[in-house]
Design an enzyme around this catalytic site. Structure first.
Site, PDB file in Angstrom:
ATOM      1  NE  ARG A  37      -2.305  -1.186   2.979  1.00  0.00           N
ATOM      2  CZ  ARG A  37      -2.407  -1.711   4.475  1.00  0.00           C
ATOM      3  NH1 ARG A  37      -3.521  -0.830   4.670  1.00  0.00           N
ATOM      4  NH2 ARG A  37      -0.985  -1.491   5.759  1.00  0.00           N
ATOM      5  CG  ASN A  55      -4.372  -4.282   3.342  1.00  0.00           C
ATOM      6  OD1 ASN A  55      -3.103  -4.590   1.941  1.00  0.00           O
ATOM      7  ND2 ASN A  55      -2.818  -4.808   4.762  1.00  0.00           N
TER       8      ASN A  55
END
Length: 112
Positions: A37, A55
């Site tokens: 990320r 996520n």
């Protein structure tokens, strides 16, 4: 006739420069616990894109990117083949690809 053709060409160039694209993505593989990320956010910002990344409970990473079509395509390639240094990308699925007239997201962020 020539001036109208020239005018059309100029109009097309100006309009293509203002085009924006939006696309959703989901990345499968070893993409959690490997700073995926953070790297995605950094890459998106470096390309001048807006979007978000998150996520999932299924072990994938999802998100949305928006910006000029060429930069969105650069980001799509990155999401398919680069990712974070420790990640392993098995496949990336893109959906809801569309042209937009203005950005719907401001900046690039990680969502939780």
């Amino acid at each position: 006739m020539f001036p109208s053709v020239l005018l059309f060409c100029l109009f097309s160039v100006v309009m293509s420069e203002n085009k924006l694209a939006s696309v959703d993505f989901e990345v499968f593989g070893n993409v959690q616990g490997v700073c995926f990320r953070m790297y995605t956010e950094d890459q998106g910002r470096s390309l001048g894109l807006s979007g978000w990344v998150k996520n999932t409970r299924q072990g994938t990473v999802i998100g949305q990117i928006q910006g000029p079509p060429d930069k969105v395509n650069d980001m799509k390639l990155w999401l398919k083949s680069v990712g974070s240094p420790s990640s392993r990308i098995d496949r990336t699925v893109f959906s809801n690809e569309r042209d937009i007239t203005k950005l719907e997201i401001r900046g690039f962020s990680t969502r939780y």
